[in-house]
Motif scaffolding. Structure first.
Motif, mmCIF file in Angstrom:
data_model
loop_
_atom_site.group_PDB
_atom_site.id
_atom_site.type_symbol
_atom_site.label_atom_id
_atom_site.label_comp_id
_atom_site.label_asym_id
_atom_site.label_seq_id
_atom_site.Cartn_x
_atom_site.Cartn_y
_atom_site.Cartn_z
ATOM 1 N N GLU A 258 -7.750 9.023 -13.229
ATOM 2 C CA GLU A 258 -7.092 10.071 -14.202
ATOM 3 C C GLU A 258 -5.436 10.250 -13.951
ATOM 4 O O GLU A 258 -4.622 10.329 -14.926
ATOM 5 N N ALA A 259 -5.188 10.348 -12.628
ATOM 6 C CA ALA A 259 -3.620 10.642 -12.591
ATOM 7 C C ALA A 259 -3.198 9.581 -12.951
ATOM 8 O O ALA A 259 -1.912 9.531 -13.608
ATOM 9 N N LEU A 260 -3.537 8.192 -12.738
ATOM 10 C CA LEU A 260 -2.686 7.073 -13.197
ATOM 11 C C LEU A 260 -2.712 7.094 -14.880
ATOM 12 O O LEU A 260 -1.453 6.732 -15.374
ATOM 13 N N SER A 261 -3.689 7.458 -15.501
ATOM 14 C CA SER A 261 -3.771 7.409 -16.979
ATOM 15 C C SER A 261 -2.561 8.491 -17.142
ATOM 16 O O SER A 261 -1.720 8.232 -18.130
ATOM 17 N N GLU A 262 -2.395 9.553 -16.647
ATOM 18 C CA GLU A 262 -1.318 10.683 -17.164
ATOM 19 C C GLU A 262 -0.164 10.001 -16.948
ATOM 20 O O GLU A 262 0.698 10.095 -17.759
ATOM 21 N N VAL B 260 0.840 -1.071 -0.055
ATOM 22 C CA VAL B 260 -0.040 0.010 -0.093
ATOM 23 C C VAL B 260 0.830 1.388 -0.089
ATOM 24 O O VAL B 260 0.297 2.378 0.190
ATOM 25 N N SER B 261 2.077 1.255 -0.326
ATOM 26 C CA SER B 261 2.971 2.405 -0.306
ATOM 27 C C SER B 261 4.195 1.842 -1.202
ATOM 28 O O SER B 261 4.576 0.822 -1.302
ATOM 29 N N GLU B 262 5.090 2.975 -1.524
ATOM 30 C CA GLU B 262 6.376 2.801 -2.245
ATOM 31 C C GLU B 262 7.184 2.058 -1.481
ATOM 32 O O GLU B 262 7.726 0.963 -1.764
ATOM 33 N N GLY B 263 7.175 2.380 -0.153
ATOM 34 C CA GLY B 263 8.127 1.753 0.829
ATOM 35 C C GLY B 263 7.437 0.218 0.992
ATOM 36 O O GLY B 263 8.693 -0.568 0.859
ATOM 37 N N GLU B 264 6.678 -0.219 1.099
ATOM 38 C CA GLU B 264 6.226 -1.504 1.151
ATOM 39 C C GLU B 264 6.607 -2.438 -0.201
ATOM 40 O O GLU B 264 6.775 -3.453 -0.239
ATOM 41 N N MET B 265 6.234 -1.703 -1.505
ATOM 42 C CA MET B 265 6.676 -2.322 -2.605
ATOM 43 C C MET B 265 8.132 -2.455 -2.691
ATOM 44 O O MET B 265 8.557 -3.696 -3.049
ATOM 45 N N ARG B 266 8.813 -1.527 -2.218
ATOM 46 C CA ARG B 266 10.306 -1.830 -2.112
ATOM 47 C C ARG B 266 10.682 -2.857 -1.022
ATOM 48 O O ARG B 266 11.585 -3.721 -1.469
ATOM 49 N N ARG B 267 9.999 -3.095 -0.023
ATOM 50 C CA ARG B 267 10.356 -4.322 0.927
ATOM 51 C C ARG B 267 9.941 -5.664 0.028
ATOM 52 O O ARG B 267 10.731 -6.508 0.280
ATOM 53 N N ALA B 268 8.796 -5.447 -0.566
ATOM 54 C CA ALA B 268 8.604 -6.879 -1.136
ATOM 55 C C ALA B 268 9.616 -7.144 -2.176
ATOM 56 O O ALA B 268 10.116 -8.389 -2.211
ATOM 57 N N LEU B 269 9.942 -6.021 -2.935
ATOM 58 C CA LEU B 269 10.944 -6.624 -4.081
ATOM 59 C C LEU B 269 12.206 -6.716 -3.430
ATOM 60 O O LEU B 269 12.876 -7.757 -3.760
ATOM 61 N N ALA B 270 12.596 -6.155 -2.376
ATOM 62 C CA ALA B 270 13.975 -6.475 -1.686
ATOM 63 C C ALA B 270 13.960 -7.844 -1.013
ATOM 64 O O ALA B 270 15.029 -8.562 -0.906
ATOM 65 N N GLU C 89 4.083 9.835 -7.797
ATOM 66 C CA GLU C 89 5.387 9.108 -7.372
ATOM 67 C C GLU C 89 5.280 7.583 -7.406
ATOM 68 O O GLU C 89 5.915 6.945 -7.862
ATOM 69 N N GLU C 90 4.317 7.345 -6.411
ATOM 70 C CA GLU C 90 4.127 5.815 -6.036
ATOM 71 C C GLU C 90 3.482 5.212 -7.389
ATOM 72 O O GLU C 90 4.043 3.884 -7.682
ATOM 73 N N MET C 91 2.611 5.748 -8.124
ATOM 74 C CA MET C 91 2.354 5.224 -9.227
ATOM 75 C C MET C 91 3.425 4.882 -10.371
ATOM 76 O O MET C 91 3.599 3.795 -10.984
ATOM 77 N N ARG C 92 4.392 5.793 -10.563
ATOM 78 C CA ARG C 92 5.385 5.795 -11.240
ATOM 79 C C ARG C 92 6.327 4.774 -10.924
ATOM 80 O O ARG C 92 6.670 3.767 -11.978
#
Ligand code: LLP
Length: 421
Positions: free
Chosen positions: A131-135, A81-91, A109-112
């Motif tokens: 809409e933000a994600l589309s952009e 649910v956050s970039e931090g958690e995503m980076r933990r999962a990947l790490a 930033e998290e979407m990117r």
């Protein structure tokens, strides 16, 4: 399985004495069992064997890298649910194509970051987010694989602070708007609507609300397919509740059978996002009695853990069983105490009027079922260093997050020049 049992009069985590860990790392500390993590994951994934389904562990329950890696090695994907958690999962070794990104307030930033990592799916919860994600996706020249989280307006019959599936809750797209939002999503550049996501709450001990929500999702799936939207994936949200005291959580196989009966013939891949069910009963918080205080109205057992270490009792009136680490004699008369921490708030109470075997200063106690939403929700309130985390594996244990020093905490602050040295 319960990996925390008495051996030779002392509570152990698997083969390791909690007294031995306390002597080495001090108190309070969290302690997790590898065997329980593995058994819980295997039971969950095993219940869905034969279905086109995958378990994406919800990191929010416990995101220590060693815990995530233990589960990832068993085959778990991740719900973050956050970039931090995503980076933990990947790490921790979860591959990007097994990661789902949920949450009501993802930033651009998290979407990117999620799109650059190439994750499996983003669960979108509002039109502005869409809409933000589309952009963002268009600017990267990619298509974002999405599910839309719908709010089925179902009462999960759990604590109000962890119920998420009623229309008054901030989560998901209102049921009545879902079809038009999918149509909007399908028309937006950079968006590929592939799935429907739903999550109605946590610590559900009854199957009926799950069933009601899933049936609504299937109704929507048919409507969307009729609209020409090719729904191929269903994300059925968090896992089943666990036993803290005397709850009777649904049987896993019954739950999986219910999922199969509702979704089995739809040609969809199903994602499950359990957190608590995988880690809750695989962890405890061990603390030491500081004082026993006889008040006018109550006896207080003052321990060295506090609400900053385990906030669930203060926040949700949650019950955690408390066990003395030294096994009490079978015929001992219990004493009724309030178990409290040292923080300067009356809310810093773990248990009110709890019958416990007689305990004295320096005795160790274990707060049970603390593996989920324990360490991750801890803070340094009252400038108390975060409790360390320990992982046991058979007869071995390792500190998987050391206790910071008070210097570490002070060192995080910066005093501006104008205040002088
Ligand atoms: N998926 C989503 C979208 C969620 O919001 C949650 C939990 C989960 C999965 C995992 O749910 P579980 O399997 O753990 O029930 N701090 C609270 C619990 C908050 C749950 C938030 N969302 C507690 O200590 O009880």
């Amino acid at each position: 399985m319960n990996p925390f049992t008495y051996k030779d009069g002392v509570l152990h985590a698997e083969g390791v004495s909690l007294q031995a860990i306390a002597a080495e790392v001090g108190t309070p500390f969290y302690c997790y069992s590898t065997a329980a993590l593995v058994a819980n994951y295997r039971a969950y994934a095993g219940a869905f064997a034969g279905q086109d389904a995958g378990v994406c562990y919800a990191l929010k329950a416990n995101s220590n890298l060693a815990v995530v890696r233990t589960l990832a090695q068993q085959g778990a994907g991740a719900d973050v649910v956050s970039e931090g958690e995503m980076r933990r999962a990947l790490a921790a070794g979860v591959s990007a194509d097994r990661i789902v990104f949920s949450g009501v307030g993802k930033t651009r930033e998290e979407m990117r970051a999620a799109l650059e990592a190439g994750i499996y799916q983003l669960n979108v919860e509002s039109v502005p987010e869409l809409e933000a994600l589309s952009e963002v996706a268009s600017s990267l020249g990619v298509e974002a694989p999405i599910a839309i989280r719908v709010n089925p307006d179902v009462d999960a019959k759990t604590h109000a602070k962890i119920a998420t599936g009623k229309k008054e809750n901030k989560f998901g797209i209102d049921w009545d708007h879902a079809r038009e939002v999918y149509a909007r999503a399908a028309a937006l550049p950079g968006i590929k609507p592939l799935g429907i996501a739903v999550h109605i709450g946590s610590q559900l001990t009854d199957l009926a609300p799950f069933r009601a929500a899933f049936e609504r999702v299937v109704e929507l799936l048919h409507a969307l397919r009729a609209d020409g939207i090719d729904i191929q994936r269903l994300d059925l949200g968090g896992g089943i509740g666990i036993r803290y005291r005397d709850e009777t959580p649904p049987d896993l196989n019954e739950y999986a059978g219910m999922v199969r009966s509702i979704t089995g013939n739809l040609g969809c891949h199903v994602t499950l996002e359990p957190g608590r069910a995988l880690v809750g009963n695989a962890g405890i918080l061990v603390s030491k009695v500081v004082y026993l205080k006889h008040g006018l109205a109550r006896r207080f057992l003052i321990v060295d853990a506090a609400m900053n270490d385990l906030i669930r009792p203060s926040l949700y009136d949650a019950y955690h069983a408390i066990k003395p680490v030294a096994e009490p004699a079978p015929d001992v008369e219990p004493v009724t105490v309030d178990v409290v921490g040292p923080v300067c708030e009356s809310g810093d109470t773990f248990a009110l009027q709890r019958p416990l075997p007689p305990l004295a200063a320096d005795d160790l106690v274990a707060f049970c079922s603390a593996g989920a939403y324990g360490a991750v929700m801890a803070s340094t309130y009252n400038t108390r260093p975060l409790a360390p985390e320990v992982l046991v594996n058979g007869d071995a244990f390792a500190v998987i997050r050391p206790r910071p020093t008070i210097e570490d905490l002070l060192g995080m602050d910066r005093v501006p020049e104008w205040l002088g040295k």
